[in-house]
Design an enzyme around this catalytic site. Structure first.
Site, PDB file in Angstrom:
ATOM      1  N   CYS A   2      64.336  31.346  40.081  1.00 14.12           N
ATOM      2  CA  CYS A   2      65.646  30.704  40.103  1.00 14.12           C
ATOM      3  C   CYS A   2      66.510  31.393  41.151  1.00 14.12           C
ATOM      4  O   CYS A   2      66.220  32.477  41.604  1.00 14.12           O
ATOM      5  CB  CYS A   2      66.325  30.837  38.739  1.00 14.12           C
ATOM      6  SG  CYS A   2      65.328  30.185  37.398  1.00 14.12           S
ATOM      7  N   ARG A  27      64.835  28.160  45.861  1.00 14.76           N
ATOM      8  CA  ARG A  27      64.199  28.981  44.811  1.00 14.76           C
ATOM      9  C   ARG A  27      64.010  28.203  43.519  1.00 14.76           C
ATOM     10  O   ARG A  27      63.336  28.658  42.594  1.00 14.76           O
ATOM     11  CB  ARG A  27      65.039  30.224  44.534  1.00 14.76           C
ATOM     12  CG  ARG A  27      65.177  31.165  45.711  1.00 14.76           C
ATOM     13  CD  ARG A  27      66.107  32.320  45.370  1.00 14.76           C
ATOM     14  NE  ARG A  27      65.521  33.172  44.366  1.00 14.76           N
ATOM     15  CZ  ARG A  27      64.771  34.246  44.651  1.00 14.76           C
ATOM     16  NH1 ARG A  27      64.530  34.535  45.906  1.00 14.76           N
ATOM     17  NH2 ARG A  27      64.259  34.986  43.715  1.00 14.76           N
ATOM     18  N   TRP A  75      64.569  26.839  38.145  1.00 17.17           N
ATOM     19  CA  TRP A  75      63.208  26.303  38.137  1.00 17.17           C
ATOM     20  C   TRP A  75      62.752  26.479  36.712  1.00 17.17           C
ATOM     21  O   TRP A  75      62.565  27.595  36.240  1.00 17.17           O
ATOM     22  CB  TRP A  75      62.311  27.043  39.117  1.00 17.17           C
ATOM     23  CG  TRP A  75      60.920  26.468  39.194  1.00 17.17           C
ATOM     24  CD1 TRP A  75      60.578  25.177  39.505  1.00 17.17           C
ATOM     25  CD2 TRP A  75      59.689  27.140  38.958  1.00 17.17           C
ATOM     26  NE1 TRP A  75      59.220  25.019  39.474  1.00 17.17           N
ATOM     27  CE2 TRP A  75      58.638  26.208  39.153  1.00 17.17           C
ATOM     28  CE3 TRP A  75      59.359  28.432  38.616  1.00 17.17           C
ATOM     29  CZ2 TRP A  75      57.296  26.525  39.003  1.00 17.17           C
ATOM     30  CZ3 TRP A  75      58.011  28.768  38.475  1.00 17.17           C
ATOM     31  CH2 TRP A  75      56.997  27.827  38.661  1.00 17.17           C
ATOM     32  N   ASN A 101      67.142  34.729  35.418  1.00 14.28           N
ATOM     33  CA  ASN A 101      65.886  34.385  36.088  1.00 14.28           C
ATOM     34  C   ASN A 101      64.799  35.167  35.380  1.00 14.28           C
ATOM     35  O   ASN A 101      64.933  36.361  35.155  1.00 14.28           O
ATOM     36  CB  ASN A 101      65.956  34.773  37.572  1.00 14.28           C
ATOM     37  CG  ASN A 101      64.661  34.409  38.303  1.00 14.28           C
ATOM     38  OD1 ASN A 101      63.884  33.597  37.829  1.00 14.28           O
ATOM     39  ND2 ASN A 101      64.435  35.042  39.436  1.00 14.28           N
ATOM     40  N   GLY A 102      63.715  34.478  34.966  1.00 14.47           N
ATOM     41  CA  GLY A 102      62.599  35.180  34.337  1.00 14.47           C
ATOM     42  C   GLY A 102      62.310  34.606  32.962  1.00 14.47           C
ATOM     43  O   GLY A 102      62.745  33.511  32.623  1.00 14.47           O
ATOM     44  N   GLU A 484      43.176  26.482  53.277  1.00  7.92           N
ATOM     45  CA  GLU A 484      44.639  26.501  53.472  1.00  7.92           C
ATOM     46  C   GLU A 484      45.126  25.138  53.961  1.00  7.92           C
ATOM     47  O   GLU A 484      46.153  24.637  53.521  1.00  7.92           O
ATOM     48  CB  GLU A 484      45.009  27.601  54.465  1.00  7.92           C
ATOM     49  CG  GLU A 484      46.426  27.570  54.995  1.00  7.92           C
ATOM     50  CD  GLU A 484      47.505  27.701  53.915  1.00  7.92           C
ATOM     51  OE1 GLU A 484      47.172  27.950  52.745  1.00  7.92           O
ATOM     52  OE2 GLU A 484      48.691  27.485  54.257  1.00  7.92           O
ATOM     53  N   LYS A 488      47.950  22.826  51.980  1.00  9.64           N
ATOM     54  CA  LYS A 488      49.160  22.273  52.616  1.00  9.64           C
ATOM     55  C   LYS A 488      49.280  20.787  52.342  1.00  9.64           C
ATOM     56  O   LYS A 488      50.348  20.286  51.995  1.00  9.64           O
ATOM     57  CB  LYS A 488      49.102  22.544  54.123  1.00  9.64           C
ATOM     58  CG  LYS A 488      49.380  23.992  54.492  1.00  9.64           C
ATOM     59  CD  LYS A 488      50.833  24.281  54.326  1.00  9.64           C
ATOM     60  CE  LYS A 488      51.294  25.639  53.875  1.00  9.64           C
ATOM     61  NZ  LYS A 488      50.669  26.333  52.816  1.00  9.64           N
ATOM     62  N   GLU A 491      50.113  20.214  48.554  1.00  9.63           N
ATOM     63  CA  GLU A 491      51.445  20.600  48.049  1.00  9.63           C
ATOM     64  C   GLU A 491      52.563  19.838  48.751  1.00  9.63           C
ATOM     65  O   GLU A 491      53.688  19.813  48.272  1.00  9.63           O
ATOM     66  CB  GLU A 491      51.661  22.102  48.137  1.00  9.63           C
ATOM     67  CG  GLU A 491      51.618  22.707  49.498  1.00  9.63           C
ATOM     68  CD  GLU A 491      51.851  24.232  49.453  1.00  9.63           C
ATOM     69  OE1 GLU A 491      52.456  24.741  48.497  1.00  9.63           O
ATOM     70  OE2 GLU A 491      51.433  24.904  50.397  1.00  9.63           O
ATOM     71  N   HIS A 507      25.154  20.541  49.387  1.00 12.49           N
ATOM     72  CA  HIS A 507      24.752  20.917  48.018  1.00 12.49           C
ATOM     73  C   HIS A 507      25.559  20.163  46.970  1.00 12.49           C
ATOM     74  O   HIS A 507      25.764  20.652  45.862  1.00 12.49           O
ATOM     75  CB  HIS A 507      24.921  22.432  47.847  1.00 12.49           C
ATOM     76  CG  HIS A 507      24.057  23.219  48.781  1.00 12.49           C
ATOM     77  ND1 HIS A 507      22.687  23.288  48.653  1.00 12.49           N
ATOM     78  CD2 HIS A 507      24.376  23.897  49.913  1.00 12.49           C
ATOM     79  CE1 HIS A 507      22.202  24.029  49.653  1.00 12.49           C
ATOM     80  NE2 HIS A 507      23.197  24.403  50.419  1.00 12.49           N
ATOM     81  N   LYS A 609      59.403  28.467  45.477  1.00 13.41           N
ATOM     82  CA  LYS A 609      59.011  29.339  46.583  1.00 13.41           C
ATOM     83  C   LYS A 609      58.281  30.583  46.101  1.00 13.41           C
ATOM     84  O   LYS A 609      57.400  31.084  46.757  1.00 13.41           O
ATOM     85  CB  LYS A 609      60.245  29.757  47.393  1.00 13.41           C
ATOM     86  CG  LYS A 609      59.912  30.596  48.617  1.00 13.41           C
ATOM     87  CD  LYS A 609      58.954  29.883  49.553  1.00 13.41           C
ATOM     88  CE  LYS A 609      58.486  30.754  50.695  1.00 13.41           C
ATOM     89  NZ  LYS A 609      57.384  30.119  51.446  1.00 13.41           N
TER      90      LYS A 609
HETATM   91  C1  AGP Z   1      51.806  28.293  49.668  1.00 13.53           C
HETATM   92  O1  AGP Z   1      52.235  27.261  50.539  1.00 13.53           O
HETATM   93  C2  AGP Z   1      52.459  28.193  48.302  1.00 13.53           C
HETATM   94  N1  AGP Z   1      53.868  28.202  48.391  1.00 13.53           N
HETATM   95  C3  AGP Z   1      51.888  29.214  47.318  1.00 13.53           C
HETATM   96  O2  AGP Z   1      50.501  29.011  47.242  1.00 13.53           O
HETATM   97  C4  AGP Z   1      52.161  30.705  47.656  1.00 13.53           C
HETATM   98  O3  AGP Z   1      51.381  31.095  48.769  1.00 13.53           O
HETATM   99  C5  AGP Z   1      51.726  31.552  46.444  1.00 13.53           C
HETATM  100  O4  AGP Z   1      52.511  31.163  45.339  1.00 13.53           O
HETATM  101  C6  AGP Z   1      51.860  33.053  46.677  1.00 13.53           C
HETATM  102  O5  AGP Z   1      53.198  33.378  46.928  1.00 13.53           O
HETATM  103  P1  AGP Z   1      53.524  34.868  47.461  1.00 13.53           P
HETATM  104  O6  AGP Z   1      52.855  35.032  48.795  1.00 13.53           O
HETATM  105  O7  AGP Z   1      55.023  34.921  47.567  1.00 13.53           O
HETATM  106  O8  AGP Z   1      53.000  35.842  46.434  1.00 13.53           O
END
Ligand code: AGP
Length: 614
Positions: A2, A27, A75, A101-102, A484, A488, A491, A507, A609
């Site tokens: 958050c 956030r 969040w 937050n948490g 990766e 992308k 997400e 396989h 994030k």
């Molecule tokens: C990547 O595009 C995502 N936002 C997510 O997979 C991110 O890499 C993952 O949550 C790890 O975050 P961090 O590097 O802040 O630990």
């Protein structure tokens, strides 16, 4: 995760808090809210949805002037993202307001205790429980700081709590455990934020807080204590980026800005890494050369994109140092009873430095006496603070939820770690290390040339509108790049996408290939023994089944041309460094396809994030 803002000073708190929340909205954006201290009472407003909803509610029902206030973008963890569950939460007497937050893990028993005393709670949240506990304390006649110390000491789990007392406009009080909070130091005013973006336009002087601390900000100063009230210290530092870095610089999205910042980010991640004698130096290392020489195993732990950076790092570290490397998902690591001891180096890769899965994993590693080195982009965050050593990525703030420059600078930091280990252990000659560093120093220019081809990649992405499923293939260090690239697309465009080791396709997964299915292929450089030939065979296999092959291959590779429906050229670099270039077209492809679909690529649905809950 958050966004939290706190302010006390001479300005109108509403203006400072709302603007701070705007810079933190990445956030978390399930709801937003504000609370102001107004002449003996709390004036508050909160709304589900984005910050704009809150601003509209305030326009419809203005809040009173005040110079003390707190705010929150959420969040959701406990309770649906609706108005009732939005922060701030107030105690029953509406005297104390709290944002959080948490996760408070023992909130159920605390809730039961409060309700047994006939206090009515309105929301499903753990936060409201803490607000009520705080209010009961201040109603008993003690100040908010002491109340926060007492309540924080009762809580279990991860939390940043920030509160105001309607009867005391002089202060904002916060407590933190396992969750981000930083103090902004002003002149006649002070700030609290989940990160420096909350107050960067007012001050770049910040105070990093430690674990289990309570901080009280007033106009005239900042006081830090433990939960037990004992005096404590924060670490003062100067934030090395300015407000503009938190803006979009003319791009439509933070993500696109950050893709185009990558040449600068990679250059910055390499700055100052060599001594006058040309030797590598990693100032923040904090591990002695002897400690590093004693390392006989490395385990990399990370999540998501950072995990894929760790997979690339494995190839580089093993090749340059001959130290065995395992790469583990943080969320799986401590549950598999890993074999750890003092000669194991655990490398935690985390852009935010707050990812709960990774934080808990390093704690487990340290309990097993292993050394922990963090690769992180966020100064003052929890993971580096709880590590034995850190290599900062120096990428500047990464606002877009989908990591781009974070990934590239994580790779650079991993390469630097590998080369530093090779230097310390003597597994590579100095001139070999220098040659690789010089190749790294050419990467920013190579990225620029890949970015120069962005328009063609945008056109290709738009031509794939309507694709229901996309495959990504790679071999060797190109395999994590394929993973990766698929992440992308998932997400951002919410399209089914999957990355494969190209050799694995036959396989089973090749059954997925349908006529016209887009398959993006990361082709290794020529001359890498059998690797290039085997990759071409894999591409032929999918083409034979109707795939639409989009190939990324180095300049001068003419053997790929007949197999590519679309060919994206990459500058020639060694195979271990190719991920730094091959991922860029995949970032552009996903970003453009998603925006063409009308998606918000900075705040994709269901994501945040940094995932600060396990
Ligand atoms: C990547 O595009 C995502 N936002 C997510 O997979 C991110 O890499 C993952 O949550 C790890 O975050 P961090 O590097 O802040 O630990």
């Amino acid at each position: 995760m958050c966004g939290i803002v706190g302010y006390v000073g001479e300005k109108q708190a509403q203006d400072v808090v709302i603007e701070g929340l705007r810079r933190l909205e990445y956030r978390g954006y399930d709801s937003a809210g504000i609370a102001l201290v107004d002449d003996g009472a709390i004036a508050s407003q909160k709304r589900a949805g984005k910050l704009a909803n809150l601003e509209k509610a305030i326009a419809d029902a203005p809040l009173p002037p005040s110079t003390t206030g707190i705010g929150h973008t959420r969040w959701a963890t406990h309770g649906a993202p609706n108005d009732v569950n939005a922060h701030p939460h107030l105690g029953g007497a509406r005297r104390v307001a709290l944002v959080h937050n948490g996760i408070i893990e023992n909130f159920a028993e605390l809730r039961a205790r409060i309700e047994a005393d006939d206090h009515v709670l309105l929301s499903e949240t753990d936060t409201e429980v803490a607000a009520q506990l705080l209010e009961l304390q201040v109603e008993s006649g003690i100040d908010l700081t002491t109340a926060m110390q007492r309540v924080a000491g009762q809580l279990e789990g991860a939390f940043t709590l920030v509160a105001v007392d309607g009867h005391d406009p002089s202060r904002v009080v916060a407590a933190r455990r396992n969750s981000p909070l930083v103090v902004g130091l002003g002149d006649g005013e002070n700030f609290l934020g989940s990160d420096v973006a909350a107050f960067i336009e007012h001050t770049r002087d910040a105070l990093e807080l430690g674990q289990d601390q309570v901080v009280t900000i007033t106009r005239s100063g900042v006081e830090v204590t433990g939960f037990d009230g004992s005096p404590a210290e924060g670490r003062r530092y100067h934030v090395d980026w300015d407000l503009s870095a938190a803006e979009k610089d003319g791009h439509d999205w933070f993500m696109r800005k950050e893709i185009f910042e990558q040449p600068r980010a990679v250059a910055d991640s390499l700055l100052g890494r060599r001594s006058a004698e040309g030797l590598l130096r990693l100032d923040e290392m904090r591990l002695s050369d002897q400690e590093l020489r004693d390392i006989d195993k490395i385990i990399i732990i990370a999540c998501g994109t950072s995990f894929y950076a760790g997979m690339v790092a494995k190839y580089a570290i093993e090749h340059w140092t001959r130290i065995p490397v395992e790469v583990e998902l943080s969320s799986e690591f401590r549950y598999r009873d890993p074999i750890l001891d003092y000669s194991t180096l655990v490398v935690a890769i985390s852009q935010s430095g707050e990812t709960a899965d990774t934080l808990q994993a390093i704690r487990h590693a340290r309990l097993q006496r292993s050394k922990v080195l963090a690769i992180c982009n966020t100064n003052g965050s929890t993971i580096p603070r709880e590590s034995d050593a850190v290599i900062y990525m120096h990428a500047g703030p990464e606002i877009g939820v989908a990591s781009t420059k974070g990934f590239l600078t994580q790779l650079v930091a991993c390469y630097l770690l590998a080369l530093y280990l090779a230097q310390v252990k003597g597994t590579r000659f100095g001139d070999e290390i220098t040659e690789i560093i010089e190749q790294l120093e050419e990467i920013p220019a190579h990225i620029e040339s890949v970015l120069a081809g962005a328009d063609a990649i945008y056109e290709l992405a738009r031509s794939q509108l309507g694709a229901r499923s996309v495959l990504f293939l790679g071999r060797h260090a190109g395999y994590p790049v394929a993973l990766e690239g698929a992440l992308k697309l998932k997400e951002l465009a919410y399209i089914h996408a999957e990355g494969f080791a190209a050799g694995e396709l036959k396989h089973g997964p090749i059954a997925l290939v349908e006529d016209g299915m887009p398959v993006l292929c990361v082709v290794p450089p020529l001359g890498r023994d059998q690797l290039h030939d085997k990759m071409l065979s894999g591409i032929q296999e999918v083409r034979a089944r109707g795939a639409y092959t989009i190939c990324l291959a180095e300049e001068g590779d003419d053997r790929i041309a007949p197999l590519a429906d679309v060919l994206i050229r990459l500058p020639r670099v060694p195979v271990l460094l190719q991920p730094l270039l091959a991922v860029v077209p995949l970032q552009l492809f996903a970003c453009e396809l998603a925006t063409a679909m009308g998606h918000d690529v900075d705040q994709p649905r269901n994501l945040a994030k940094s995932v600060t809950v396990e």
